[in-house]
Design a protein around this motif. Sequence first.
Motif, mmCIF file in Angstrom:
data_model
loop_
_atom_site.group_PDB
_atom_site.id
_atom_site.type_symbol
_atom_site.label_atom_id
_atom_site.label_comp_id
_atom_site.label_asym_id
_atom_site.label_seq_id
_atom_site.Cartn_x
_atom_site.Cartn_y
_atom_site.Cartn_z
ATOM 1 N N UNK A 274 62.650 50.204 -19.695
ATOM 2 C CA UNK A 274 62.366 51.011 -19.387
ATOM 3 C C UNK A 274 62.869 51.779 -18.244
ATOM 4 N N UNK A 275 63.163 53.251 -18.405
ATOM 5 C CA UNK A 275 63.422 54.073 -16.964
ATOM 6 C C UNK A 275 62.963 54.727 -16.628
ATOM 7 N N UNK A 276 61.309 54.321 -15.690
ATOM 8 C CA UNK A 276 60.250 55.473 -14.987
ATOM 9 C C UNK A 276 60.692 56.473 -13.532
ATOM 10 N N UNK A 277 60.102 57.257 -13.792
ATOM 11 C CA UNK A 277 60.484 58.863 -13.040
ATOM 12 C C UNK A 277 59.746 57.604 -11.559
ATOM 13 N N UNK A 278 60.658 58.121 -10.806
ATOM 14 C CA UNK A 278 59.393 58.142 -9.260
ATOM 15 C C UNK A 278 58.679 59.055 -8.767
ATOM 16 N N UNK A 279 58.717 58.909 -8.228
ATOM 17 C CA UNK A 279 56.961 59.445 -7.505
ATOM 18 C C UNK A 279 56.853 61.470 -7.687
ATOM 19 N N UNK A 280 58.833 61.949 -6.922
ATOM 20 C CA UNK A 280 58.539 62.722 -6.998
ATOM 21 C C UNK A 280 59.565 63.390 -7.553
ATOM 22 N N UNK A 281 60.172 62.694 -8.707
ATOM 23 C CA UNK A 281 61.090 62.845 -9.683
ATOM 24 C C UNK A 281 60.050 63.081 -11.147
ATOM 25 N N UNK A 282 59.516 63.544 -11.144
ATOM 26 C CA UNK A 282 58.537 63.699 -12.145
ATOM 27 C C UNK A 282 58.524 65.246 -12.250
ATOM 28 N N UNK A 283 58.889 65.628 -13.689
ATOM 29 C CA UNK A 283 58.639 66.665 -14.497
ATOM 30 C C UNK A 283 58.919 66.514 -15.672
ATOM 31 N N UNK A 284 57.991 66.655 -16.681
ATOM 32 C CA UNK A 284 57.430 66.599 -18.126
ATOM 33 C C UNK A 284 58.095 67.269 -19.123
ATOM 34 N N UNK A 285 58.853 68.693 -18.510
ATOM 35 C CA UNK A 285 58.676 69.563 -19.114
ATOM 36 C C UNK A 285 60.443 69.379 -19.995
ATOM 37 N N UNK A 286 61.273 68.298 -18.549
ATOM 38 C CA UNK A 286 63.047 68.165 -18.663
ATOM 39 C C UNK A 286 62.936 66.773 -20.066
ATOM 40 N N UNK A 287 61.711 66.042 -20.192
ATOM 41 C CA UNK A 287 62.087 64.797 -20.604
ATOM 42 C C UNK A 287 61.803 64.512 -22.030
ATOM 43 N N UNK A 288 60.535 65.670 -22.018
ATOM 44 C CA UNK A 288 59.933 65.110 -23.528
ATOM 45 C C UNK A 288 61.197 65.180 -25.356
ATOM 46 N N UNK A 289 60.973 63.646 -25.758
ATOM 47 C CA UNK A 289 62.371 63.890 -26.130
ATOM 48 C C UNK A 289 62.290 62.735 -27.493
ATOM 49 N N UNK A 290 62.059 62.926 -28.320
ATOM 50 C CA UNK A 290 61.810 61.330 -29.238
ATOM 51 C C UNK A 290 63.535 61.317 -29.677
ATOM 52 N N UNK A 291 64.681 60.208 -30.322
ATOM 53 C CA UNK A 291 65.462 60.590 -30.797
ATOM 54 C C UNK A 291 66.507 59.239 -31.017
ATOM 55 N N UNK A 292 66.550 59.388 -32.050
ATOM 56 C CA UNK A 292 67.440 57.954 -32.793
ATOM 57 C C UNK A 292 69.205 58.169 -32.371
ATOM 58 N N UNK A 293 69.719 57.072 -32.182
ATOM 59 C CA UNK A 293 70.790 57.111 -32.844
ATOM 60 C C UNK A 293 71.316 55.762 -33.401
ATOM 61 N N UNK A 294 71.924 56.065 -34.366
ATOM 62 C CA UNK A 294 72.586 55.073 -35.450
ATOM 63 C C UNK A 294 74.405 54.703 -34.392
ATOM 64 N N UNK A 295 74.535 53.126 -34.203
ATOM 65 C CA UNK A 295 75.643 52.999 -33.761
ATOM 66 C C UNK A 295 75.961 51.606 -35.223
#
Length: 244
Positions: free
Chosen positions: A217-238
């Motif tokens: 789980x990677x959680x944004x810090x208090x002063x680095x939260x910008x919802x516009x830049x993060x929203x994305x659901x992605x599946x990667x196959x390896x």
Amino acid sequence: MGLLYLVPTPVGNLEDMTLRAIRILKEADLVLAEDTRTSGILLKHFDIKNRLLPHHKFNEHASCPSIIERLKTGATVALISDAGTPGISDPGFLLVREAIKAGICVQCLPGATAFVPALVSSGLPCERFCFEGFLPQKKGRNTRLESLREETRTMVFYESPFRVIKTLEQLTEIFGTDRNVCVCREISKIHEEYVRGSLTEVLTHFKENEPRGEFVIILAGKENNNNKNIKNFENNKTNEVYDD
């Protein structure tokens, strides 16, 4: 004096094993493994026919003295965990500390660890971050999270599939529904997945899709939260973890 190697092993795709790691494991006088059954599969895959001894959180205090004595006589010992780099939320620290106290050379090979690809691929700031590993399962869990309420750096947590929903719920309560998060699942495996969004969005996703596998789980810090830049659901196959 001997030499203690900390040897990272793949967290998923076996092609992530380095040539140097294979060589060290073949040349070592002894290989210490968190789980000899799991590591036995890995060694067999790379045709490593070395002796394995268990070294895990339940026996490390008892086994350290004898290992240190072997190192003092000139033995080369390699330590591996089930996956990733020994000492990172895995056994290793105690043996390293005692080896250094005894004047024994300790070397850690560069290699796989789950949180680095998760952090770099998260889309959240990664020039400064706070690694928290696994949270306490019961006592002290809320206290640990409360202590991070004002943390401005990106935070990194490990979690099991059985507690990931509970953890996301607790993060939402403490850090707010709009805090950005990237939940990474099954790093370097066939079902590798990155779920990015606000805590509310990601929590909803895993309530609708049963959590499976190992999580970072990677959680944004208090002063680095910008919802516009993060929203994305992605599946990667390896590739699969182990190929027969």
